[in-house]
Design a protein around this motif. Structure first.
Motif, PDB file in Angstrom:
ATOM      1  N   ASP A  46       0.804  -1.221   0.000  1.00 43.20           N
ATOM      2  CA  ASP A  46       0.000   0.000   0.000  1.00 43.20           C
ATOM      3  C   ASP A  46       0.838   1.273   0.000  1.00 43.20           C
ATOM      4  O   ASP A  46       0.294   2.371   0.115  1.00 43.20           O
ATOM      5  N   TYR A  47       2.119   1.120  -0.088  1.00 49.23           N
ATOM      6  CA  TYR A  47       2.998   2.285   0.020  1.00 49.23           C
ATOM      7  C   TYR A  47       3.211   2.926  -1.355  1.00 49.23           C
ATOM      8  O   TYR A  47       3.158   2.256  -2.374  1.00 49.23           O
ATOM      9  N   VAL A 181       7.804   5.860   4.430  1.00 47.59           N
ATOM     10  CA  VAL A 181       6.741   6.867   4.525  1.00 47.59           C
ATOM     11  C   VAL A 181       7.340   8.272   4.562  1.00 47.59           C
ATOM     12  O   VAL A 181       6.953   9.163   3.802  1.00 47.59           O
TER      13      VAL A 181
ATOM     14  N   ARG B 123      -1.188  -2.429  10.164  1.00 44.40           N
ATOM     15  CA  ARG B 123      -0.245  -2.140   9.081  1.00 44.40           C
ATOM     16  C   ARG B 123      -0.950  -1.583   7.839  1.00 44.40           C
ATOM     17  O   ARG B 123      -0.357  -0.820   7.088  1.00 44.40           O
ATOM     18  N   ASP B 124      -2.215  -1.983   7.645  1.00 50.23           N
ATOM     19  CA  ASP B 124      -2.941  -1.418   6.505  1.00 50.23           C
ATOM     20  C   ASP B 124      -3.132   0.089   6.690  1.00 50.23           C
ATOM     21  O   ASP B 124      -3.013   0.864   5.743  1.00 50.23           O
ATOM     22  N   LEU B 126      -1.222   1.966   8.517  1.00 46.72           N
ATOM     23  CA  LEU B 126       0.100   2.607   8.423  1.00 46.72           C
ATOM     24  C   LEU B 126       0.378   3.019   6.980  1.00 46.72           C
ATOM     25  O   LEU B 126       0.815   4.130   6.694  1.00 46.72           O
ATOM     26  N   GLY B 127       0.115   2.105   6.064  1.00 43.11           N
ATOM     27  CA  GLY B 127       0.366   2.414   4.650  1.00 43.11           C
ATOM     28  C   GLY B 127      -0.702   3.300   4.046  1.00 43.11           C
ATOM     29  O   GLY B 127      -0.503   3.869   2.975  1.00 43.11           O
ATOM     30  N   ARG B 131      -0.082   7.087   6.664  1.00 40.10           N
ATOM     31  CA  ARG B 131       0.903   7.682   5.757  1.00 40.10           C
ATOM     32  C   ARG B 131       0.431   9.045   5.251  1.00 40.10           C
ATOM     33  O   ARG B 131       1.197   9.999   5.177  1.00 40.10           O
TER      34      ARG B 131
END
Lengths: 398, 263
Positions: A46-47, A181, B123-124, B126-127, B131
């Motif tokens: 997802d980044y 991030v 974690r989902d 986080l991204g 973010r």
């Protein structure tokens, strides 16, 4: 006037995204192999940036930093450890490790050892303890310039006679969620997710940012006579060190490259050389639009005629606090093997960077390479340059 | 030989080096209960009020880039540099010591909260939302060399430089590096200093876990070093006594390596 004590490199060790060990990394660097891949350490799906140049060593965060530092140290000491005691010091480039995000949310307290490992000087203390080094011990935390300045600091201590031997180097681990991030929010990272192997492309017209890397590099630096007396192999001599501040802006480099040029000129002056003596420049070359442009202007300011230039960050990404040490080792190897490492992914040199003699495939120099220069420039405007000269003239070339 | 040409300090007992020394020698202490440390077994800390950056910051918008250690450093460095000859900044060296830079919880808090689900890191998130809310300039605020960067930018110092990280020894290393840069002719003048703030919950909690029971403090000390014969007499022992300084100003990390200069 007494002659200045000379400083030589007698052993090296490194772990990089290209391989574990000096020879593995060097061969891969010369072949322009790729060390940049999709992130394996955590789920980055997802980044905005989903790739990095990770080392093939298990672990993460502060423990991995310590592992990498000791792996590089152990390789450097494979031929024998320097004598313990007060004539042996340690100076490493390293930054504080970030506490894992899980700590913020878990109920149990982190262990004392976990907290202590986060300190910026944790790798330095570890290396000193491993060696029984009771001489000067310092940690330089100047972002991307850290280990270049650590080597410079070590050289100055040997020249002054404070010590006979210094372990100098650096270590960093950057493939961590908050690093990705943070630096992606800053707009500093390449976002070439569809082709990570093409993402780090220093001096290329289509570069779009740097790639987070990680690794460690260690050099055993000795006073030359001390090394000769004990019959140590001399790989190269550290002849020059220079550093400067841009005093420009936090977020970028001066477009005229004046701060970087000052560091290079200082290093040349310190080495007693002229720009014409340098046969290879290992550029900082991060693959960001600003750095590569600014650095190219600095090179033009210092060097009247083109000198072979490459940035090995094309192969292994940006090792930040470790890059100065690893790239210094590559300069030592270039002198040893008379081979210039290339810049990977440099397909279309940016015309704005001017007429540089880019090394795009490994180039043999057939004994002509006598002096190399390596640059490291940090966020916030600290610049460091080092000059390495061939072991020829230092006695006992390997 | 080198001598100290200027000194600037920012402490919880004030900004006048001689007065601070006198207060410490007289047994004064700035330690007081801090609301920031609520919940810890000992909430005492020596906090600096301010500092007022008026006159020490060329561009007001740069204030958002300043972590606490950099805020403390700017006035201290500025006062130390008052005697720097005109035109000398270009070649003046600067060496700084810092401790572990704490994460700026206030800036990152919305992002961190957005990463949490049922008290755990998600974690989902986080991204995703975490973010999105992450402050873009935070990495540039918390890098350890930002104290050096801001000081060099504000004062146009372009010479040799370095940031040493660690405890009191790092402060002493910064000072020695500055003295040697001048003695060895690599710089006509050199600024040396240390800046540190431990008065935040995360750092204070870690200190407790590490068994460091001295209350946290925050301070900055900078000196301008130049050529010349040293002046003055050796300090009375009590002024160089680290424990006396700690009782007065808390644990100030690398700054402790420079307290003796205030005499």
């Amino acid at each position: 006037m007494t002659e200045r004590r000379r400083v030589v490199v007698t052993a090296i060790g490194m772990v990089t995204p290209l391989g574990v060990g000096v020879e593995a990394t060097w061969r891969a660097t010369l072949r322009a192999d790729n060390g940049v891949r999709p992130v394996q350490r955590f789920d980055a799906s997802d980044y905005p940036v989903r790739f990095a140049a990770e080392v093939a060593v298990p672990g993460s965060g502060a423990p991995l930093k310590q592992t990498l530092a000791l792996m590089a140290l152990d390789e450097a000491l494979a031929g024998g450890a320097p004598a313990a005691g007060s004539r042996l010091g340690v100076c490493l480039g390293s930054e504080a490790a970030r506490p894992p995000l899980e700590w913020l949310f878990r109920s149990e307290a982190p262990k004392v050892s976990e907290i202590a490992a986060l300190a910026p000087d944790a790798p330095t203390r570890l290396v000193a303890a491993r060696l029984g080094a009771t001489g000067p011990r310092s940690t330089v935390s100047t972002a991307c310039t850290s280990s270049s300045q650590a080597i410079g600091e070590a050289v100055l201590r040997i020249r002054r006679g404070e010590v006979d031997t210094m372990i100098a180097g650096g270590v960093d681990v950057l493939s961590e969620p908050l690093m990705v991030v943070g630096f992606s929010k800053l707009g500093a990272l390449s976002t070439r997710n569809d082709a990570p192997e093409l993402a780090s492309r220093p001096f290329d017209a289509h570069r779009d940012g740097f790639v987070l890397g990680e690794g460690a590099g260690m050099l055993v630096l000795e006073e030359r006579e001390h090394a000769l007396r004990r019959g140590a192999p001399i790989l190269a001599e550290v002849t020059g060190y220079g550093c400067s501040c841009n005093a420009w802006r936090i977020t970028d480099s001066p477009p005229d490259g004046r701060g970087a040029a000052a560091a290079m000129l200082d290093a040349l002056h310190d080495a007693g050389l002229t720009p014409a003596d340098i046969g290879y420049i290992n550029a900082h070359g991060t693959s960001t639009p600003q750095n590569d442009y600014s650095e190219s202007q600095a090179i033009h300011r210092v060097f009247a005629s083109p000198v072979p230039v490459s940035s090995t960050k094309g192969q292994m990404g940006h090792l930040v606090a470790a890059c100065g040490a690893v790239e210094a080792i590559l300069c030592v190897l270039a002198l040893r093997d008379q081979q210039l490492p290339p810049t990977r992914n440099l397909v279309d040199p940016d015309p704005a960077c001017g007429d540089l003699d880019h090394v795009r495939i490994a180039r043999a120099t057939h004994g002509a390479l006598k002096h190399t220069l390596t640059n490291a420039f940090g966020f916030g405007g600290s610049n460091g340059s080092l000059v390495f000269s061939s072991a020829e003239g230092s006695g006992q070339p390997r | 030989m080198t001598r100290i040409l200027g000194i600037g300090v920012v402490t919880a007992l004030g900004d006048d080096p001689a007065a601070v020394c006198k207060l410490v020698a007289g047994g004064a202490s700035a330690l007081a209960a801090s609301a920031t440390l609520a919940g810890l077994p000992d909430t005492r800390a020596a906090s600096v009020v301010g500092p007022d950056l008026a006159g020490w910051l060329m561009r007001k918008k740069d204030a958002r880039l300043l972590a606490r250690a950099a805020r403390l450093a700017l006035p201290a460095a500025g006062r130390a540099l008052v005697g720097l000859p005109a035109g000398a900044a270009e070649e003046t060296a600067v060496f700084v010591a810092v401790g572990r830079e704490p994460p700026d919880d206030a800036d990152a808090e919305p992002s961190l909260l957005a990463m949490e689900r049922d008290g755990q890191l998600d974690r989902d998130r986080l991204g995703g939302r975490g973010r999105e809310l992450y402050p873009p300039l935070l990495p540039l605020k918390t890098l350890p060399n930002m104290v050096l960067a801001h000081v060099s930018i504000q004062h146009g110092l372009r010479g040799e430089n370095g940031t040493f990280a660690g405890d009191a020894a790092a402060g002493a290393q910064a000072l020695r590096a500055a003295e040697l840069a001048v003695e060895e002719g690599r710089a006509p003048f050199a600024l040396a200093g240390a800046s540190f703030s431990g008065v935040d919950l995360a750092s204070a909690r870690d200190r407790w876990r590490l068994g460091q029971v001295a209350p946290p403090g925050e301070a900055a000390v900078f000196v301008l070093v130049g050529p010349g014969e040293p002046r003055g007499e050796p300090l009375p022992w009590r002024l160089a006594d680290a424990e006396a300084w700690e009782r007065a100003l808390g644990d100030c990390g690398p700054v402790a390596g420079l307290w003796h200069l205030l005499g």
